[in-house]
Design an enzyme around this catalytic site. Structure first.
Site, PDB file in Angstrom:
ATOM      1  N   THR A   1      -2.993   5.616  -4.490  1.00 40.33           N
ATOM      2  CA  THR A   1      -1.887   6.382  -3.909  1.00 40.33           C
ATOM      3  C   THR A   1      -0.592   6.164  -4.680  1.00 40.33           C
ATOM      4  O   THR A   1       0.131   7.115  -4.958  1.00 40.33           O
ATOM      5  CB  THR A   1      -1.652   6.008  -2.434  1.00 40.33           C
ATOM      6  OG1 THR A   1      -1.552   4.601  -2.326  1.00 40.33           O
ATOM      7  CG2 THR A   1      -2.787   6.484  -1.570  1.00 40.33           C
ATOM      8  N   THR A   2      -0.312   4.916  -5.025  1.00 43.69           N
ATOM      9  CA  THR A   2       0.930   4.647  -5.740  1.00 43.69           C
ATOM     10  C   THR A   2       0.912   5.341  -7.098  1.00 43.69           C
ATOM     11  O   THR A   2       1.910   5.939  -7.521  1.00 43.69           O
ATOM     12  CB  THR A   2       1.124   3.129  -5.929  1.00 43.69           C
ATOM     13  OG1 THR A   2       0.885   2.493  -4.682  1.00 43.69           O
ATOM     14  CG2 THR A   2       2.507   2.814  -6.407  1.00 43.69           C
TER      15      THR A   2
ATOM     16  N   ASP B   1      -9.508   0.093   1.303  1.00 43.68           N
ATOM     17  CA  ASP B   1      -9.377   0.758   0.006  1.00 43.68           C
ATOM     18  C   ASP B   1     -10.565   0.396  -0.876  1.00 43.68           C
ATOM     19  O   ASP B   1     -11.174   1.243  -1.517  1.00 43.68           O
ATOM     20  CB  ASP B   1      -8.097   0.304  -0.719  1.00 43.68           C
ATOM     21  CG  ASP B   1      -6.852   0.948  -0.138  1.00 43.68           C
ATOM     22  OD1 ASP B   1      -6.989   1.684   0.866  1.00 43.68           O
ATOM     23  OD2 ASP B   1      -5.755   0.723  -0.683  1.00 43.68           O
TER      24      ASP B   1
ATOM     25  N   ASP C   1       0.840  -1.188   0.000  1.00 44.47           N
ATOM     26  CA  ASP C   1       0.000   0.000   0.000  1.00 44.47           C
ATOM     27  C   ASP C   1       0.880   1.244   0.000  1.00 44.47           C
ATOM     28  O   ASP C   1       1.654   1.472   0.928  1.00 44.47           O
ATOM     29  CB  ASP C   1      -0.863  -0.045   1.265  1.00 44.47           C
ATOM     30  CG  ASP C   1      -1.985   0.969   1.232  1.00 44.47           C
ATOM     31  OD1 ASP C   1      -2.625   1.079   0.167  1.00 44.47           O
ATOM     32  OD2 ASP C   1      -2.201   1.643   2.231  1.00 44.47           O
TER      33      ASP C   1
HETATM   34  P1  ADP Z   1      -2.552   2.309  -6.457  1.00 42.70           P
HETATM   35  O1  ADP Z   1      -1.995   2.593  -5.112  1.00 42.70           O
HETATM   36  O2  ADP Z   1      -2.237   3.419  -7.417  1.00 42.70           O
HETATM   37  O3  ADP Z   1      -3.971   1.934  -6.452  1.00 42.70           O
HETATM   38  P2  ADP Z   1      -2.063  -0.433  -7.195  1.00 42.70           P
HETATM   39  O4  ADP Z   1      -0.870  -1.228  -6.812  1.00 42.70           O
HETATM   40  O5  ADP Z   1      -3.343  -0.747  -6.563  1.00 42.70           O
HETATM   41  O6  ADP Z   1      -1.697   1.088  -6.978  1.00 42.70           O
HETATM   42  O7  ADP Z   1      -2.201  -0.548  -8.778  1.00 42.70           O
HETATM   43  C1  ADP Z   1      -3.207   0.100  -9.461  1.00 42.70           C
HETATM   44  C2  ADP Z   1      -3.029  -0.102 -10.939  1.00 42.70           C
HETATM   45  O8  ADP Z   1      -3.076  -1.486 -11.278  1.00 42.70           O
HETATM   46  C3  ADP Z   1      -4.153   0.567 -11.695  1.00 42.70           C
HETATM   47  O9  ADP Z   1      -3.621   1.242 -12.804  1.00 42.70           O
HETATM   48  C4  ADP Z   1      -5.014  -0.620 -12.130  1.00 42.70           C
HETATM   49  O10 ADP Z   1      -5.740  -0.366 -13.310  1.00 42.70           O
HETATM   50  C5  ADP Z   1      -3.980  -1.671 -12.346  1.00 42.70           C
HETATM   51  N1  ADP Z   1      -4.539  -3.034 -12.311  1.00 42.70           N
HETATM   52  C6  ADP Z   1      -5.239  -3.614 -11.328  1.00 42.70           C
HETATM   53  N2  ADP Z   1      -5.606  -4.869 -11.669  1.00 42.70           N
HETATM   54  C7  ADP Z   1      -5.117  -5.090 -12.915  1.00 42.70           C
HETATM   55  C8  ADP Z   1      -5.138  -6.196 -13.828  1.00 42.70           C
HETATM   56  N3  ADP Z   1      -5.736  -7.333 -13.513  1.00 42.70           N
HETATM   57  N4  ADP Z   1      -4.518  -6.033 -15.004  1.00 42.70           N
HETATM   58  C9  ADP Z   1      -3.896  -4.873 -15.299  1.00 42.70           C
HETATM   59  N5  ADP Z   1      -3.831  -3.828 -14.492  1.00 42.70           N
HETATM   60  C10 ADP Z   1      -4.431  -3.913 -13.321  1.00 42.70           C
END
Ligand code: ADP
Ligand code: MG
Length: 554
Positions: A98-99, A391, A65
């Site tokens: 956030t990331t 989240d 996170d």
């Molecule tokens: P954040 O803190 O920004 O939410 P995450 O580690 O949760 O960071 O990653 C979010 C990113 O991962 C988003 O751009 C989302 O669209 C992408 N994402 C989530 N699941 C998938 C998936 N199955 N395939 C491709 N991208 C994905």
């Protein structure tokens, strides 16, 4: 800062202080901010890695996170702290993304530095970034798909996407279902027909026992407490409930008072007096028609007996958060003083004891409170589970309230980048270059998603761009297969709300850093920490070296 200083008498700096101006100041700040942003990149997306954070006291947190990582990192540099604030704003406002927000702000600064090197003035870059952020936000609304509280399948996908890469992921099917049920339970229709999500009526309780698959949604408030006395009744329908945040005992000042006893009758008298006071308490409670007492503090042994005799159920040392949650769900007031309460302060609802699990479930007569009970084998596991679920809850609630969702996996970023480039074409000034740089920065997301999945980021981006040129506005990267596909159809769904917020906070943070052209530090710039007040606060644009905590992370 520099503007304020202009025209003022010359500042005489101490021998130890240092000053950095213009490009030096900018590049120093940009490097610090970028360093922070880059430290969380490797966690982005489903294939992102976790980080293990060890605090100075030895506490260990394993997480993916973004905001948790940055919070725990003990960052000791004022510019870097501005980036941490991006994460915190994002977490507060959207609960997810956030990331992404932090990574984009780092990329904006990287691209801004290139523009500064081409002698484009920082204020032009700042203006261009502002224009681009505004345009991108309005385009988000245009690209977004509509969703309502009845679209369970899409909402579940929103929850699952938010949990991706986190500890919650292994059970995302069940948890997604529970989260959608929970949000559905606390959603009410406003007079104008829009959906309002009352998250105050939703509570999360964690238990470090069992596995995540045993998690469940409980209708009502869950109190993991026992009755204070075994002879008490435990189940009630339409109970009159008293919530207390003070102890049911003789005040300590009295109990501790020195008592000099001349003859035994005096002691007897004293004991009787105390007993009488306690009896009065119980009488007051019984006379008010109370069936159940939930007390946040202690309950005297004698009071426990007397309550049991009156057929009143009592629970002591209930959690403050549970008492507050019951206040909402039972529509009660929390009572602090038994001499000053009336029937109107009582709440009403059903109380049931589950002897197997040793907990109470309390349901309000008119309310819709629910508790999400999360289970995991250890504290570390449940903590990370809770972060992921939190989240997901926030984004599902935002999706319901806002009604707009987007295709994830980089799809929306590539689409926005392409639209921003079109927009830039129509801008005549040098801001055009900054808008293009903003567009490039958005494409960091698909590039990092690809890289974290071990795919070639350039090839991925080229393919994505051409799909979008062909009008495929939901084309994104499926990180599991490496294919470019319609990610909305594939169930990778994000909220417009979180994405808008991420773009705004990323742009604002980048602009804040770019506005600084003068750093005056009361100490050595390369080593002094931000711990001296005055050199610190982000607003002051003070400086410090990267603190010790950062070193090991990079
Ligand atoms: P954040 O803190 O920004 O939410 P995450 O580690 O949760 O960071 O990653 C979010 C990113 O991962 C988003 O751009 C989302 O669209 C992408 N994402 C989530 N699941 C998938 C998936 N199955 N395939 C491709 N991208 C994905
Ligand atoms: Mg996320």
């Amino acid at each position: 800062m520099s503007q304020r200083m202009q025209g003022q008498p010359m500042v005489i700096l101490g021998e130890d202080s240092q000053r950095m101006q213009d490009k030096d100041a900018q590049s120093h700040n940009i490097s610090a901010a970028r360093a922070v942003a880059e430290s969380v990149r490797s966690t982005l997306g489903p294939k992102g890695m976790d980080k293990m954070l060890v605090s100075s006291t030895g506490d260990v947190t394993v997480t993916n996170d973004g905001v948790t990582i940055l919070r725990e990192m003990d960052i000791d540099n004022p510019t870097a702290e501005m980036i941490v604030e991006v994460a915190e704003t994002q977490e507060d406002e959207a609960g997810d993304g956030t990331t992404s927000a932090v990574s984009i702000s780092g990329e904006l600064l990287k691209n801004a530095e290139d523009l500064l090197e081409q002698d484009i003035h920082p204020s032009t870059v700042i203006k261009g970034f502002d224009m681009a952020a505004k345009e991108a936000r309005s385009q988000i609304d245009d690209v977004a798909e509509e969703v309502s509280v009845d679209d369970r399948e899409v909402l579940k996908q929103v929850a699952e996407t938010a949990m991706t890469g986190k500890g919650a992921e292994q059970n995302k099917d069940l948890l997604g279902e529970l989260i959608v049920d929970a949000v559905e339970n606390v959603t009410v229709e406003a007079e104008d027909g829009s959906s309002v999500v009352d998250l105050e009526f939703l509570d999360i309780t964690t238990e470090a026992s069992g596995t995540a698959a045993d998690s469940e949604l409980v209708e009502g408030v869950l109190l993991t407490e026992d009755p204070v006395h075994e002879d008490m009744p435990t189940d009630f329908e339409d109970a009159e409930v008293l919530l207390m945040d003070t102890a049911l005992e003789i005040e300590e000042a009295n109990a501790d008072a020195q008592l000099s006893v001349d003859d035994p009758s005096q002691l007897q008298q004293f004991v009787e007096q105390e007993e009488q006071q306690l009896e009065e308490m119980v009488e007051t409670i019984a006379d008010a028609g109370v069936d159940v007492v939930f007390c946040q503090k202690n309950i005297d042994d004698m009071v426990q007996h007397m309550l049991a005799k009156e057929g009143i159920l009592a629970v002591k040392r209930a959690k403050k958060s549970d008492i507050e949650f019951m206040r909402e769900v039972l529509d009660a007031n929390i009572v602090s003083d038994l001499d000053n309460f009336s029937g109107a302060d009582l709440g009403s609802g059903d109380v049931t004891y589950d002897a197997d699990n040793e907990w109470f479930v309390v349901e309000g007569d008119n309310s819709h409170g629910v508790t999400l009970l999360l289970r995991g084998s250890t504290d570390h596991v449940v903590d990370e589970l809770e972060r992921g679920v939190n989240d997901a809850l926030d984004v599902v609630a935002a999706a319901v309230a806002d009604g707009l969702v987007l295709a994830g996996g980089g799809a929306v970023e590539v689409e926005l980048a392409s639209r921003l480039r079109d927009y830039a074409d129509g801008i005549s000034g040098r801001e055009q270059l900054a808008i293009e740089a903003f567009a490039d920065s958005l494409e960091l997301i698909p590039r990092v998603l690809a890289a974290n999945a071990g795919l070639d980021s350039i090839d991925t981006l080229v393919e994505l761009r051409s799909a979008h040129e062909d009008g495929d506005q939901n084309a994104g990267l499926n990180v599991f297969t490496g294919d470019i596909e319609d990610t909305y159809e594939a169930g990778v769904v994000e909220t417009a709300h979180a994405k808008s917020q991420a773009l705004s906070s990323a742009a604002e943070a980048a602009n804040l850093v770019l506005k600084i052209d003068d750093i005056i530090a009361a100490g050595d710039l390369s080593t002094s920490g931000g711990d001296e007040e005055g050199a610190g606060g982000p607003g002051a644009g003070g400086m410090g070296g990267m603190g010790g905590g950062m070193g090991g992370m990079m």
